[in-house]
Design a protein around this motif. Structure first.
Motif, PDB file in Angstrom:
ATOM      1  N   ARG A   1       0.424 -11.944   4.608  1.00  8.54           N
ATOM      2  CA  ARG A   1       1.215 -11.521   3.456  1.00  8.54           C
ATOM      3  C   ARG A   1       1.560 -10.038   3.586  1.00  8.54           C
ATOM      4  NH1 ARG A   1      -0.832 -13.733  -2.217  1.00  8.54           N
ATOM      5  NH2 ARG A   1       1.319 -13.101  -2.618  1.00  8.54           N
ATOM      6  N   PRO A   2       2.433  -9.693   4.516  1.00 12.22           N
ATOM      7  CA  PRO A   2       2.795  -8.279   4.699  1.00 12.22           C
ATOM      8  C   PRO A   2       3.508  -7.722   3.477  1.00 12.22           C
ATOM      9  CG  PRO A   2       4.288  -9.700   5.926  1.00 12.22           C
ATOM     10  CD  PRO A   2       3.188 -10.583   5.407  1.00 12.22           C
ATOM     11  N   ASP A   3       3.291  -6.450   3.241  1.00 13.21           N
ATOM     12  CA  ASP A   3       3.940  -5.768   2.115  1.00 13.21           C
ATOM     13  C   ASP A   3       5.277  -5.216   2.614  1.00 13.21           C
ATOM     14  OD1 ASP A   3       4.733  -4.257  -0.013  1.00 13.21           O
ATOM     15  OD2 ASP A   3       2.800  -3.272  -0.324  1.00 13.21           O
ATOM     16  N   HIS A   4       6.351  -5.992   2.412  1.00 15.35           N
ATOM     17  CA  HIS A   4       7.664  -5.595   2.917  1.00 15.35           C
ATOM     18  C   HIS A   4       8.186  -4.342   2.225  1.00 15.35           C
ATOM     19  CE1 HIS A   4       7.909  -9.179   5.379  1.00 15.35           C
ATOM     20  NE2 HIS A   4       7.644  -9.933   4.320  1.00 15.35           N
ATOM     21  N   ALA A   5       7.724  -4.099   1.007  1.00 11.21           N
ATOM     22  CA  ALA A   5       8.176  -2.902   0.291  1.00 11.21           C
ATOM     23  C   ALA A   5       7.544  -1.634   0.871  1.00 11.21           C
ATOM     24  CB  ALA A   5       7.842  -3.020  -1.194  1.00 11.21           C
ATOM     25  N   LYS A   6       6.411  -1.788   1.558  1.00 12.10           N
ATOM     26  CA  LYS A   6       5.712  -0.639   2.150  1.00 12.10           C
ATOM     27  C   LYS A   6       5.349  -0.962   3.595  1.00 12.10           C
ATOM     28  CE  LYS A   6       3.780   0.745  -2.328  1.00 12.10           C
ATOM     29  NZ  LYS A   6       2.537   0.938  -3.128  1.00 12.10           N
ATOM     30  N   PRO A   7       6.341  -0.911   4.495  1.00 12.02           N
ATOM     31  CA  PRO A   7       6.083  -1.292   5.890  1.00 12.02           C
ATOM     32  C   PRO A   7       5.041  -0.412   6.576  1.00 12.02           C
ATOM     33  CG  PRO A   7       8.244  -0.252   5.644  1.00 12.02           C
ATOM     34  CD  PRO A   7       7.742  -0.525   4.274  1.00 12.02           C
ATOM     35  N   ALA A   8       4.937   0.842   6.145  1.00 12.35           N
ATOM     36  CA  ALA A   8       3.945   1.727   6.765  1.00 12.35           C
ATOM     37  C   ALA A   8       2.532   1.216   6.519  1.00 12.35           C
ATOM     38  CB  ALA A   8       4.092   3.150   6.234  1.00 12.35           C
ATOM     39  N   ARG A   9       2.301   0.682   5.330  1.00 14.65           N
ATOM     40  CA  ARG A   9       0.965   0.160   5.032  1.00 14.65           C
ATOM     41  C   ARG A   9       0.679  -1.096   5.848  1.00 14.65           C
ATOM     42  NH1 ARG A   9      -0.647   1.135  -1.324  1.00 14.65           N
ATOM     43  NH2 ARG A   9      -0.053   3.346  -1.380  1.00 14.65           N
ATOM     44  N   THR A  10       1.685  -1.938   5.991  1.00 20.83           N
ATOM     45  CA  THR A  10       1.506  -3.137   6.806  1.00 20.83           C
ATOM     46  C   THR A  10       1.221  -2.754   8.253  1.00 20.83           C
ATOM     47  OG1 THR A  10       2.963  -4.445   5.381  1.00 20.83           O
ATOM     48  CG2 THR A  10       2.608  -5.243   7.626  1.00 20.83           C
ATOM     49  N   PHE A  11       1.993  -1.791   8.754  1.00 14.32           N
ATOM     50  CA  PHE A  11       1.777  -1.332  10.138  1.00 14.32           C
ATOM     51  C   PHE A  11       0.356  -0.823  10.323  1.00 14.32           C
ATOM     52  CE2 PHE A  11       1.314   2.549  12.622  1.00 14.32           C
ATOM     53  CZ  PHE A  11       1.520   2.052  13.901  1.00 14.32           C
ATOM     54  N   HIS A  12      -0.099   0.063   9.449  1.00 11.67           N
ATOM     55  CA  HIS A  12      -1.416   0.664   9.630  1.00 11.67           C
ATOM     56  C   HIS A  12      -2.544  -0.349   9.452  1.00 11.67           C
ATOM     57  CE1 HIS A  12       0.511   4.667   9.546  1.00 11.67           C
ATOM     58  NE2 HIS A  12      -0.579   5.033  10.203  1.00 11.67           N
ATOM     59  N   ALA A  13      -2.374  -1.282   8.533  1.00 10.60           N
ATOM     60  CA  ALA A  13      -3.406  -2.299   8.372  1.00 10.60           C
ATOM     61  C   ALA A  13      -3.514  -3.149   9.629  1.00 10.60           C
ATOM     62  CB  ALA A  13      -3.105  -3.168   7.159  1.00 10.60           C
ATOM     63  N   ARG A  14      -2.366  -3.529  10.192  1.00  7.55           N
ATOM     64  CA  ARG A  14      -2.383  -4.307  11.434  1.00  7.55           C
ATOM     65  C   ARG A  14      -2.911  -3.468  12.600  1.00  7.55           C
ATOM     66  NH1 ARG A  14       3.302  -7.822  11.411  1.00  7.55           N
ATOM     67  NH2 ARG A  14       2.866  -8.983   9.478  1.00  7.55           N
ATOM     68  N   TYR A  15      -2.489  -2.248  12.632  1.00  6.31           N
ATOM     69  CA  TYR A  15      -2.904  -1.341  13.713  1.00  6.31           C
ATOM     70  C   TYR A  15      -4.415  -1.133  13.709  1.00  6.31           C
ATOM     71  CZ  TYR A  15      -3.442   3.362  15.826  1.00  6.31           C
ATOM     72  OH  TYR A  15      -3.841   4.454  16.555  1.00  6.31           O
ATOM     73  N   LEU A  16      -4.969  -0.811  12.560  1.00  6.13           N
ATOM     74  CA  LEU A  16      -6.412  -0.585  12.472  1.00  6.13           C
ATOM     75  C   LEU A  16      -7.183  -1.864  12.783  1.00  6.13           C
ATOM     76  CD1 LEU A  16      -6.404   1.576   9.233  1.00  6.13           C
ATOM     77  CD2 LEU A  16      -7.094   2.376  11.504  1.00  6.13           C
ATOM     78  N   ALA A  17      -6.672  -3.004  12.290  1.00  5.16           N
ATOM     79  CA  ALA A  17      -7.341  -4.273  12.554  1.00  5.16           C
ATOM     80  C   ALA A  17      -7.314  -4.606  14.041  1.00  5.16           C
ATOM     81  CB  ALA A  17      -6.685  -5.385  11.744  1.00  5.16           C
TER      82      ALA A  17
END
Length: 515
Positions: free
Chosen positions: A297-313
C-alpha cells in the motif's frame, strides 16, 4: 506530530537510552574480545603506534576514537585505563545512532522517527552491544549515517550529502571488514527502491557525477588515513584487502562460531533458557508492518516516504539475508542491519497510527507501543546488568565469567604478600584463546609471561602459574608438592588451574586470617 513534540520524544528517548547504556558499565566482566581491543589500544595510547592486523583484529577507528576519552579521564597508559572509560566510547556512538534518526524526519515522517528513537533507545541488543568495547556500535552508527545520506542523494537532496555518504562509508570501512557486506547492500537497496518508488526519468547529471567521485575519493582517503596510521605506514593502505579476504574465508568455512541460518532471527524473535525468556518481537512485527505496507500500500501522495520505507527495508533485509546465509555468525553482527530495521519499525508505527479511524485508536496504539517499549527497556536492563554474564542471556556470547575476575583478584592479593609486589612474576600456560582476558586484568603487573605449552622451564619458575586444564597433569608432575592449586572458571565450559608456591600461599593465608 509537531517539531516540538518530536524534539521532546527524541530527547526523552536519548535520556533513557543513555541511562541504560551508562548504568554500571563495569557490571559485566571484560569479554576476551574487549580485553584484546583494550590491550591493542593501550599500545596506541602509550607509544602512539598502531598497525592493522589483517588476521586477528578489525579496523582502527575504535582505537583512534578512544584516545580523546582516555585523555579526558587522565589515562596515559594501559594500566591507568578502566572498563567504563573504554566502554564509554561505544556508548557515545550508541547514543549518536539514536540522534541520527532525526535526519530521517523529512523522509519517513516525525511519527516514524519518534517511534524509531524510542525503540532504538530501549532495544536490548542495541543497549547490550553499545556497552561493549568492540567495533559494532561504531559500525552501526556509520552505517546508518551512510544509509541516510545515500537516501537523501537518491531523492535529489543537497549534493553535499554525497560527501556525508563518502565520509560515513570511509569510516565504516575503517571500522570492520563486514562493511564490505553492509555498504554494497545499502547501495543495492537504494537502487531497488529508486527503481520501484523513486523519481523516474533522467539519470545522474554531470554535476552529480562529480559529487559522486568526490564521495568515493573521500571514502577512500578516510579509510586510508586510518589504516596507514595517518600516513605513518603508507603501505598499510592495502592491508584491508587482505583483511576482507581473511574474513570472507572464515565466513564461508568457519572453524568456530558456525550457526544455522535462523540464528539472528531466533535471537531477536524469542529465546528462553533456565526460566528466563527474551524477545524483541515487537520490533520485528512493527518492521514487517512498515515494510509490507511500503510495498503493498504505497503512499502515492508522498513518494519520498514510500521510497525510504522500501529502501530501509531492503537495506536491512539484504544485509540480514547475507549475514544469515554465512555460516560464521556472532550475535553483535545484528547491529548493522538492526539499525535500519528499527527505522522501518518506526514506519510501521506511523502506518498503524495513520490507519486509525479515530483519535481514541491513535492514543491506544501509542499507549501500546509505549508499554511494549517499557518492557523492552526492562529486558535491556536485565540483559545488561542483572544477567550481564549469565549464559541464559541470549546476548551473552563466550562471556568471561565472574570467577575469572576473582582469580585475577586472587593473583593481585598474592602479589601483595610477595616481596616483589606487583613486579612478582606470573606465568600463564594456556592456548591463546584461554589466555584472554587475563592480560587486561593483570595489566598493572609488568612481569606476566604467556606460554601456549609448559615445555619451557622459565614458565614453571614463577611463584604463581595459571594453567589450562589440559596442562594440569604435566604441571602437577613438574611442580609437585611445592605448589598449592585452585580451580577457576574462565568462560562457560572452560576451567583454569591456579598454582601458588606453597611459601607464598602460607603467607597469604596467614594474612587472610588476621583480624
Amino acid at each position: 506530530m509537531t517539531r516540538a513534540s518530536l524534539g521532546a520524544v527524541v530527547t526523552l528517548a536519548l535520556a533513557v537510552g543513555v541511562g541504560l547504556r551508562v548504568a554500571q558499565l563495569d557490571a559485566r566482566p571484560m569479554h576476551h574480545d574487549e580485553a584484546n581491543q583494550a590491550v591493542k589500544f593501550g599500545a596506541l595510547l602509550e607509544h602512539g603506534e598502531y598497525r592493522y592486523d589483517a588476521l586477528d583484529h578489525h579496523g582502527p577507528t575504535l582505537y583512534y576514537l578512544a584516545l580523546p576519552a582516555a585523555w579526558m579521564r587522565g589515562a596515559r597508559s594501559l594500566a591507568a585505563l578502566d572498563a567504563p572509560t573504554l566502554r564509554g566510547v561505544t556508548v557515545a556512538f550508541g547514543a549518536a545512532t539514536i540522534l541520527l534518526l532525526v535526519l530521517l524526519a523529512p523522509a519517513i515522517g516525525r511519527t516514524a522517527v519518534a517511534a524509531g528513537a524510542i525503540l532504538m533507545a530501549v532495544s536490548p541488543a542495541m543497549v547490550f552491544y553499545s556497552r561493549m568495547f568492540i567495533q559494532e556500535s561504531l559500525l552501526a552508527c556509520f552505517t546508518l549515517a551512510f544509509v541516510i545520506a545515500l537516501g537523501r542523494v537518491a531523492m535529489h537532496g543537497s549534493p553535499q550529502w554525497w560527501l556525508v555518504a563518502g565520509l560515513a562509508g570511509g569510516l565504516a570501512i575503517a571500522t570492520k571488514e563486514t562493511a564490505g557486506v553492509v555498504l554494497p547492500s545499502a547501495v543495492m537497496a537504494c537502487l531497488i527502491a529508486r527503481r520501484t518508488a523513486g523519481p523516474a526519468g533522467r539519470g545522474p547529471a554531470s554535476s552529480e557525477i562529480r559529487w559522486l567521485l568526490g564521495a568515493v575519493v573521500l571514502a577512500a582517503g578516510t579509510a586510508a588515513l586510518f589504516f596507514s596510521s595517518f600516513l605513518a605506514v603508507p603501505g598499510a593502505v592495502l592491508e584491508p584487502l587482505k583483511g576482507m579476504g581473511t574474513y570472507l574465508e572464515r565466513g564461508l568455512a568457519p572453524a568456530n562460531h558456525a550457526h544455522p541460518w535462523h540464528y539472528y532471527l531466533g535471537m531477536l524473535g524469542y529465546s528462553s533458557s533456565g526460566g528466563l525468556w527474551w524477545s524483541e518481537g515487537l520490533v520485528l512485527v512493527l518492521a514487517a508492518t512498515g515494510g509490507i505496507a511500503a510495498w503493498v500500500r504505497p503512499d502515492h501522495a508522498k513518494p519520498a516516504r514510500t521510497f525510504h520505507a522500501r529502501y530501509l527495508a531492503c537495506a536491512a533485509g539484504l544485509t540480514f539475508a547475507i549475514f544469515s546465509a554465512l555460516p560464521y555468525k556472532t550475535p553483535w553482527n545484528v547491529l548493522p542491519f538492526y539499525v535500519c530495521l528499527i527505522a522501518v519499525a518506526g514506519t510501521g508505527v506511523s502506518r498503524l497510527v495513520g490507519a486509525a479511524r479515530s483519535p481514541a485508536w491513535r492514543v491506544a496504539i501509542a499507549a501500546a507501543v509505549v508499554l511494549a517499549s517499557a518492557h523492552l527497556g526492562w529486558q535491556a536492563w536485565r540483559a545488561s546488568i542483572t544477567y550481564a554474564a549469565d549464559p541464559r542471556n541470549p546476548y551473552v556470547y563466550a562471556q568471561t565469567v565472574p570467577d575469572a575476575v576473582r582469580m585475577a583478584g586472587r593473583i593481585r592479593a598474592l602479589a601483595a604478600q610477595h616481596p616483589d609486589g606487583d613486579d612478582m612474576r606470573v606465568s600463564v600456560v594456556a592456548p591463546p584463546d584461554q589466555q584472554w582476558p587475563l592480560p587486561w586484568y593483570l595489566r598493572t603487573m609488568p612481569h606476566v609471561g604467556y606460554w601456549i605449552a609448559p615445555g619451557q622451564a622459565a614458565a614453571l619458575e614463577a611463584p604463581v602459574v595459571v594453567s589450562a586444564l589440559a596442562h594440569t597433569d604435566a604441571l602437577d608432575s613438574a611442580l609437585g608438592d611445592r605448589y598449592v592449586s585452585e580451580f577457576y572458571g574462565l568462560r562457560p565450559g572452560v576451567l583454569l588451574t591456579l598454582y601458588v608456591e606453597r611459601g607464598l600461599w602460607d603467607r597469604f593465608m596467614a594474612h587472610a586470617d588476621e583480624p
